[in-house]
Design an enzyme around this catalytic site. Structure first.
Site, PDB file in Angstrom:
ATOM      1  N   HIS A  84       0.853  -1.185   0.000  1.00 25.16           N
ATOM      2  CA  HIS A  84       0.000   0.000   0.000  1.00 25.16           C
ATOM      3  C   HIS A  84       0.887   1.232   0.000  1.00 25.16           C
ATOM      4  CE1 HIS A  84      -3.436   2.564   0.974  1.00 25.16           C
ATOM      5  NE2 HIS A  84      -2.624   3.194   1.806  1.00 25.16           N
TER       6      HIS A  84
ATOM      7  N   ASP B 231     -15.141   2.859   7.117  1.00 26.17           N
ATOM      8  CA  ASP B 231     -14.049   3.762   6.748  1.00 26.17           C
ATOM      9  C   ASP B 231     -14.535   4.807   5.749  1.00 26.17           C
ATOM     10  OD1 ASP B 231     -11.219   4.614   6.633  1.00 26.17           O
ATOM     11  OD2 ASP B 231     -11.453   4.026   4.536  1.00 26.17           O
TER      12      ASP B 231
ATOM     13  N   ARG C 154     -14.441  13.024   8.088  1.00 25.62           N
ATOM     14  CA  ARG C 154     -13.150  13.624   8.478  1.00 25.62           C
ATOM     15  C   ARG C 154     -12.713  14.659   7.459  1.00 25.62           C
ATOM     16  NH1 ARG C 154      -9.542   8.760   8.389  1.00 25.62           N
ATOM     17  NH2 ARG C 154      -7.891  10.257   8.717  1.00 25.62           N
TER      18      ARG C 154
ATOM     19  N   LYS D 202      -8.485  -1.520   5.868  1.00 20.17           N
ATOM     20  CA  LYS D 202      -8.674  -1.956   4.482  1.00 20.17           C
ATOM     21  C   LYS D 202      -7.635  -3.009   4.095  1.00 20.17           C
ATOM     22  CE  LYS D 202      -8.726   2.401   3.520  1.00 20.17           C
ATOM     23  NZ  LYS D 202      -8.719   3.759   3.066  1.00 20.17           N
TER      24      LYS D 202
ATOM     25  N   SER E 271      -7.602   3.665   9.385  1.00 17.03           N
ATOM     26  CA  SER E 271      -8.255   3.695   8.080  1.00 17.03           C
ATOM     27  C   SER E 271      -7.487   2.812   7.087  1.00 17.03           C
ATOM     28  CB  SER E 271      -8.312   5.157   7.605  1.00 17.03           C
ATOM     29  OG  SER E 271      -8.586   5.244   6.242  1.00 17.03           O
TER      30      SER E 271
END
Ligand code: URA
Length: 430
Positions: free
Chosen positions: A82, A161, A168, A187, A183
């Protein structure tokens, strides 16, 4: 349990329990708790932070708000990666085939880009016919068959999320390290891999602006992963200038293919080699990181990785690009230097914003993307430049790109003194 008590507890700097965290995540996902109470709690967390245990419970509650993908029917170690987002970051397109060629199972769910950063899905969707919507079964079968699949996240993955992030975004509470960590990790953990590299970018073009924040975010994400029994490795990498030369969807696909064939930019090659080595080594496919590096270099040289990329595109109905007849724009404008010297700075944020305004990215979620447009840099930090020499090329389809040309030109700072490049990989937290 009452939501107001949870807000007051966090306001007064006390740690929340697992039950309290589950209560507000479940209540918010079901629509039982209103936005104003969750906004207030997010702001209290923004100011007072969370312990590692609280961040782990928050991750778990968000993860459990939707589906998780069970990859246990895939034989071997499942690996994933990621990036916190950058400009010209086409790492996944190169890294996936590299590690798949080494025998790792690369099972990745990707997202779209927003603002100045690009998304892997947009790059893949710029390839004619490429299908990003795979069923869980098709995703798993493909990873079993060819070691790699990259597909889009469904709305059922960590739905809490999506709700929290949207809130947010409009309440000034995005830049909270435990909230970002939960967050991202919810995922990633929902996607089911065993070994995950997190590429935490810092610099003008990145989400994290300082090394201190990047380290804090990396540390907490590694810890959360550990609490879930996963191997997480965080790379902190420089995003003060774009990665590679190409910024824009088809342009980046071309650069990824060139890198897989051994003809890519040095920085992109280096990052993919290093992240790849950690994934291959921790998937227990080699006995050392050096052996993993060697194996990856070999898969580039013998074109096995490039072949796997082609196979992945074709398996997901995509047409492998003919690089001689692939990018079609109304024009290619060169941006020329107004002075001689060395490139001292190349602002990734400005290049990302210029590419977005050309149509390569989205200012809002609903914008459509022009896959052909973008920017190809001709100079990067440390390079020598003569007055009148090309700094970059703008691939465009708009009638007037005066503003974009100005932005690209101003993204470069040229000085007379030689400028050393910053190191690309700043720290690895293993
Ligand atoms: N990326 C995410 O997925 N979540 C955040 O909160 C910030 C960046």
């Amino acid at each position: 349990m009452r939501m107001v008590d949870i807000i007051e507890k966090k306001r007064d700097q006390h740690a929340l329990t697992k039950d309290e965290i589950e209560f507000f995540i479940n209540g918010y996902t079901k629509g039982d708790i209103p936005d104003y109470q969750i906004s207030s709690l997010m702001m209290a967390i923004y100011f007072n932070g969370m312990s590692d245990d609280e961040a782990t419970h928050l991750t778990e509650a968000i993860l459990n708000s939707g589906d998780t993908i069970d990859l246990s029917s895939i034989a071997g170690t499942k690996v994933d990666k990621h990036s916190t987002g950058g400009v010209g970051d086409k790492t996944t397109l190169v890294l996936g085939p590299l590690v798949a060629a080494c025998g790792a199972k690369f099972a990745k769910l990707s997202g779209r880009g927003l603002g100045h950063t690009g998304g892997t899905l947009d790059k893949l969707e710029s390839i004619k016919g490429f299908n990003i919507s795979l069923s869980n079964e098709a995703f798993i079968n493909q990873v079993n068959d060819i070691n790699i699949a990259v597909a889009g996240q469904t709305s059922q993955l960590a739905p809490a999320d999506k709700l929290l992030y949207a809130l947010r975004d409009v309440t000034g509470t995005v830049p909270s390290i435990p909230l970002i960590a939960a967050s991202i990790m919810s995922k990633k953990l929902a996607s089911g891999a065993d070994v995950i590299v997190l590429d935490v970018k810092i610099g003008e073009g990145a989400f994290m602006k300082t090394l201190e924040d990047a380290k804090a975010l990396s540390r907490i994400m590694v810890k959360i992963g550990e609490n879930f029994g996963k191997k997480i490795i965080a790379f902190i990498t420089d995003m003060s200038e774009p990665l590679g030369f190409a910024v824009g969807n088809k342009l980046e696909v071309v650069e990824a293919i060139q890198t897989l064939q051994g003809n890519g930019p040095k920085d992109l090659h280096k990052l993919c080699l290093e992240i790849g080595a950690y994934l291959v080594y921790h998937a227990k496919l080699t006995e050392s990181l050096d052996q993993a590096r060697e194996m990856i270099e070999q898969k580039i040289q013998n074109l096995e990785a490039s072949d796997i990329f082609k196979t992945m595109l074709e398996t997901q109905n995509g047409t492998y690009p003919d690089l001689n007849d692939y990018i079609h724009t109304k024009g290619i404008i060169s941006v020329k230097s107004e002075s001689s010297g060395y490139v001292k700075k190349l602002n990734a944020l400005d290049i990302g914003l210029a590419a977005m305004r050309l149509g390569a990215g989205r200012a809002t979620k609903d914008d459509t993307i022009d896959p052909d447009v973008g920017i190809v840099l001709n100079k990067k930090v440390g390079d020598k430049v003569e007055k009148g020499e090309e700094l970059a090329y703008i691939y465009n389809n708009k009638d007037d790109i005066t503003e974009e040309v100005k932005t690209v030109l101003n993204a470069f700072t040229i000085t007379t003194e030689f400028q050393e490049k910053k190191p690309l990989i700043i720290e690895i937290i293993d």
